[in-house]
Design a protein around this motif. Structure first.
Motif, PDB file in Angstrom:
ATOM      1  N   GLY A  72       0.249  -1.370   0.320  1.00  0.00           N
ATOM      2  CA  GLY A  72       0.191  -0.344  -0.596  1.00  0.00           C
ATOM      3  C   GLY A  72       0.618   1.589   0.277  1.00  0.00           C
ATOM      4  O   GLY A  72       0.252   2.457  -0.434  1.00  0.00           O
ATOM      5  N   ASP A  73       1.781   1.158   0.926  1.00  0.00           N
ATOM      6  CA  ASP A  73       2.847   2.440   0.289  1.00  0.00           C
ATOM      7  C   ASP A  73       4.020   2.552  -0.026  1.00  0.00           C
ATOM      8  O   ASP A  73       5.048   2.439  -0.310  1.00  0.00           O
ATOM      9  CB  ASP A  73       3.132   2.511   2.539  1.00  0.00           C
ATOM     10  N   MET A 104      -0.874   9.413  -3.879  1.00  0.00           N
ATOM     11  CA  MET A 104      -0.529   8.320  -3.210  1.00  0.00           C
ATOM     12  C   MET A 104       0.017   8.981  -1.531  1.00  0.00           C
ATOM     13  O   MET A 104      -0.361   8.634  -0.516  1.00  0.00           O
ATOM     14  CB  MET A 104       0.140   7.613  -3.453  1.00  0.00           C
ATOM     15  N   PHE A 105       1.314  10.604  -1.943  1.00  0.00           N
ATOM     16  CA  PHE A 105       2.004  11.201  -0.704  1.00  0.00           C
ATOM     17  C   PHE A 105       0.213  11.700   0.310  1.00  0.00           C
ATOM     18  O   PHE A 105       0.837  12.284   0.866  1.00  0.00           O
ATOM     19  CB  PHE A 105       2.374  11.812  -1.431  1.00  0.00           C
ATOM     20  N   THR A 108      -2.334   8.884   4.514  1.00  0.00           N
ATOM     21  CA  THR A 108      -1.768   8.726   5.260  1.00  0.00           C
ATOM     22  C   THR A 108      -1.488   7.281   4.725  1.00  0.00           C
ATOM     23  O   THR A 108      -1.666   6.429   3.868  1.00  0.00           O
ATOM     24  CB  THR A 108      -2.287   8.460   6.293  1.00  0.00           C
ATOM     25  N   ALA A 109      -0.002   6.792   5.762  1.00  0.00           N
ATOM     26  CA  ALA A 109       0.638   5.871   5.157  1.00  0.00           C
ATOM     27  C   ALA A 109      -0.307   4.503   5.374  1.00  0.00           C
ATOM     28  O   ALA A 109      -0.502   4.113   6.891  1.00  0.00           O
ATOM     29  CB  ALA A 109       1.798   5.110   5.830  1.00  0.00           C
ATOM     30  N   ALA A 110      -0.397   2.900   4.613  1.00  0.00           N
ATOM     31  CA  ALA A 110      -1.131   2.219   5.051  1.00  0.00           C
ATOM     32  C   ALA A 110      -1.168   1.270   5.427  1.00  0.00           C
ATOM     33  O   ALA A 110      -1.124   0.907   6.262  1.00  0.00           O
ATOM     34  CB  ALA A 110      -1.632   1.176   3.140  1.00  0.00           C
ATOM     35  N   GLU A 111       0.563   0.753   5.666  1.00  0.00           N
ATOM     36  CA  GLU A 111       1.566   0.421   7.052  1.00  0.00           C
ATOM     37  C   GLU A 111       2.167   1.051   7.880  1.00  0.00           C
ATOM     38  O   GLU A 111       2.792   0.388   8.442  1.00  0.00           O
ATOM     39  CB  GLU A 111       2.274  -0.551   6.277  1.00  0.00           C
ATOM     40  N   GLY A 112       1.764   2.325   7.909  1.00  0.00           N
ATOM     41  CA  GLY A 112       1.634   3.318   8.950  1.00  0.00           C
ATOM     42  C   GLY A 112       4.056   3.114   9.039  1.00  0.00           C
ATOM     43  O   GLY A 112       3.949   4.171   9.796  1.00  0.00           O
ATOM     44  N   ARG A 115       6.847   6.056   2.873  1.00  0.00           N
ATOM     45  CA  ARG A 115       5.848   5.671   2.053  1.00  0.00           C
ATOM     46  C   ARG A 115       6.896   6.156   0.414  1.00  0.00           C
ATOM     47  O   ARG A 115       7.793   7.130   0.375  1.00  0.00           O
ATOM     48  CB  ARG A 115       4.654   6.791   1.598  1.00  0.00           C
ATOM     49  N   ARG A 142       5.910  13.795   5.312  1.00  0.00           N
ATOM     50  CA  ARG A 142       6.597  13.300   6.754  1.00  0.00           C
ATOM     51  C   ARG A 142       6.840  11.839   5.879  1.00  0.00           C
ATOM     52  O   ARG A 142       5.747  11.589   5.140  1.00  0.00           O
ATOM     53  CB  ARG A 142       5.886  13.319   7.785  1.00  0.00           C
TER      54      ARG A 142
END
Lengths: 340, 372
Positions: A72-73, A104-105, A108-112, A115, A142
């Protein structure tokens, strides 16, 4: 593989704690830029790894998802990732593709964690796409990482280049190319591998392409025909030139031009460096020595320029390809005859 | 994996999860739904990398395990099977196929390994609260039309959900805007929602959640952090990424001292706008509202196609005023007003205009006028 120095640089930057948000990996085609970019992506998405390099075991969950492009990221924009319908006819990366990246950016990040976006072949971005990318590079979100790879950094906007940390990848040593070929293409006959490695100039990708397209065979044929200069087997020359006729011969013609250019480069290097090039086909050094005797580099270069001009003219104006080939051999014969 | 499941249960769950799966996918595994069988239940997961839906259905599991199979194909197969039948799903790791068997039918589908399936890592979700589906649906329904589709201002591509303390008490607020119009709907703050961060929920998540709530009267559990949101219905869990960015300070654009007040029958007004806008050009869609005492004349003037006027009786006593609006936007807002009458509060022909439901103070809309 064979890019240990570059990998160590990346690792040092990671360990240093202030990892640049954008990297531009540049160097000749086929030396492993995308491979390194993927290694970096895996490493960063996994949140680091054990000491030394960017290695992540292939069975690591992140490595598997990255291989399936299902992380995802991670967003990959490259020759294999571009949607066939959306890519323009010239294979450019369009502004829409870059906007996908921005989208995509924006979430928020899919896996935390991090990215990562990989732009493989950044020179294929058109002007609009490059400008759209600039915005991202200027105000990176970030924990975002952009990895651009290109073999033509000159075609990337200077404003983009200046906002990335540049990392030059060097061509591989001949032994590394041999080893790489052994791993990815074990079906290649062993006696060809060394010649391919020499011909490809440190690029396993190019070596593979040469093997697939039959470039090595053509190169050997070329050297073989020049071996007896100033004597020239005109029947063979005509037969070769005949193969480049009509539309079916275009690919052969292009490959042959490449091989002729390569032969010429190697000839010049051989003459300048006195035998440090090695032979990529039997008899190459002998031909080079013979042509080199009495013939300065200058005259050879002059010949080459003329030939290159006639080749590009033939291409642009759709002139007779056969004539270009014949001229090449006859000019070399004249030159060799004059010195003999 | 090997299990038996009732067709209608499987069909309903597949219907829920497959709507997340995009029809066209460049990444093969994203076309797939993940099936995991464990102790009496089958878990189906679908994702588009931005959001993931997991649904649990009861099943008789003979052998636990999991795989991934093409979502749309599987859905179509199950849809065409006879109602009421029992379906046997089985797969083994070595042949990479999912077998779907019932009665005389047998299908074998190509699978991809489960390990390659994307993971939505929700992390810690410290804020958890419950609200009725009805309430959440209202928040979403009345605001989502105003979500921007402009990609450059990505932080407007969702609904801004946040807690707010007011003099009357604390509220949970949903706000959406595209720069031309704004919708703000609120409800009393559910227990446990105090201190939640303001989050921007992406459009697709909003729409999928809305679909899942259709016809549901139960409660929904919301759990969120500043990077993820999770909606839990009975057996369905939807987890989504959030839009990263700062939602603009929308309160500055909500006018507080608009003194020219119009009250109009919502339906009469909407129908009139719809009729006169037939004339307007496709692009601008401007409709002019000319107000005099207790009278509103709607008119559209298009140099190419002609003109239209219609008079509507309103309650108004604020002096003569002419103002233009995008008819599409007026209709969108009118459609969200449930009460009989709408109240329009104007200042002048160029300032933001406030529209609200006379019978419902918790929803309000702001609309920018057009020059006509």
């Amino acid at each position: 593989m064979g890019q240990d120095a570059a990998e160590a640089t990346l690792r040092r930057a990671w360990d240093g704690g202030r990892f640049p948000h954008a990297w531009l990996l540049h160097g000749p085609a086929g030396i492993g830029k995308a491979t390194l970019a993927f290694r970096l992506a895996r490493f960063v998405l996994a949140g680091g790894g054990p000491d030394g390099g960017l290695r992540l075991p292939p069975e690591h969950p992140v490595a598997r998802r990255v291989a399936a492009l299902a992380h995802g990221d991670l967003l990959y924009l490259g020759p294999e990732g571009i949607d066939a319908e959306r890519a323009s006819a010239r294979g450019d990366i369009t502004v829409d593709e870059v906007r996908r990246l921005a989208a995509m950016f924006a979430v928020t990040a899919a896996e935390g964690g991090w990215r990562v976006a990989l732009l493989d072949g950044a020179e294929r971005m058109n002007a609009n796409a490059q400008n759209a990318l600039l915005k991202l590079l200027e105000e990176p979100p970030r924990r975002a990482l952009l990895v651009l790879t290109t073999d033509r950094p000159g075609r990337v906007l200077p404003t983009i280049r200046s906002r990335c940390r540049k990392l030059a990848l060097r061509p591989l040593a001949e032994d590394d190319v041999v080893r790489a070929l052994g791993e990815v293409a074990p079906q290649l006959p062993a006696e060809q591998v060394r010649d391919l490695a020499r011909l490809a100039g440190g690029s396993p990708g190019r070596a593979l392409a040469l093997a697939e397209e039959g470039g090595l065979a053509l190169f050997a044929e070329l050297v073989g025909m020049l071996a007896k200069l100033p004597a020239l087997d005109l029947v063979r020359v005509h037969a070769l030139a005949e193969r480049m006729q009509r539309s079916a011969g275009e690919a052969v013609f292009r490959l042959w031009l490449d091989m002729a250019e390569l032969w010429f480069q190697r000839l010049c290097r051989h003459l300048a460096g006195r035998g440090s090039v090695g032979e990529a086909a039997a008899g190459e050094a002998a031909v080079a020595e013979r042509l080199g005797q009495g013939l300065g580099l200058e005259r050879l270069l002059e010949l080459w320029e003329k030939f290159a001009a006639s080749a590009s003219r033939a291409d642009a104006l759709n002139l007779d390809r056969k004539q270009v080939v014949l001229n090449f051999f006859l000019a070399l014969q004249r030159l060799a005859g004059a010195t003999a | 994996m090997k299990l038996t499941i009732e067709r209608s249960a499987l069909l309903r769950s597949l219907g829920h999860v497959q709507s997340v799966v995009e029809r066209r996918n460049t990444i093969p595994i994203l076309s797939n739904v993940q099936l995991v069988a464990e102790a009496g239940a089958l878990a189906l997961t679908a994702t588009d990398l931005d959001l993931a839906i997991v649904e649990q259905v009861p099943a008789q599991v003979a052998r636990p395990g999991g795989t991934t199979a093409p979502a749309h194909t599987l859905y179509d197969i199950v849809r065409k099977l006879p109602d009421g039948c029992q379906i046997e799903l089985s797969s083994s790791a070595d042949n990479g196929r999912l077998t779907v068997k019932t009665g005389a039918s047998e299908f074998s589908l190509a699978c991809l390994p489960r390990e390659d399936f994307p993971v939505m890592n929700e992390g810690e979700l410290p804020h958890v609260f419950h609200l009725a589906c009805r309430d959440l649906r209202r928040l979403v329904e009345k605001t989502r039309f105003a979500i921007s589709s402009e990609e450059t201002r990505y932080y407007l591509n969702g609904i801004y959900l946040h807690a707010k303390s007011l003099a009357e008490g604390n509220v949970l607020r949903a706000v959406a805007t595209d720069g031309h119009r704004l919708a703000r709907v609120e409800m009393p703050l559910p227990e446990g929602a105090a201190g939640m961060p303001g989050v921007i929920v992406p459009r697709k998540t909003v729409n999928e959640t809305f679909k899942l709530m259709e016809g549901s009267e139960g409660a929904v559990e919301l759990a969120l952090s500043d990077s993820k949101i999770r909606f839990t219905f009975d057996s369905i869990v939807l987890t989504s990424r959030l839009i990263e960015g700062t939602f603009p300070d929308y309160e500055r654009v909500i006018p507080t001292d608009n003194d020219k007040q119009v009250e109009v029958d919502r339906r009469v007004f909407a129908e009139a706008v719809d009729r006169v806008s037939t004339i307007s050009q496709e692009k601008s869609r401007a409709v002019k509202l000319a107000l005099t005492k207790d009278r509103m004349v709607l008119s559209v003037n298009s140099p190419d196609s002609g003109s239209a006027t219609e008079e509507v009786a309103v309650g108004y006593d604020g002096g003569q005023l002419e103002v233009g609006f995008n008819s599409r936007y007026l209709l969108d807002i009118a459609a969200e007003i449930d009460g009989e009458n709408a109240q329009i509060l104007l200042a002048d022909a160029a300032s933001p205009t406030l529209i609200r439901d006379v019978s419902d103070a918790s929803a309000l809309y702001v609309l920018m006028p057009m020059r006509v």
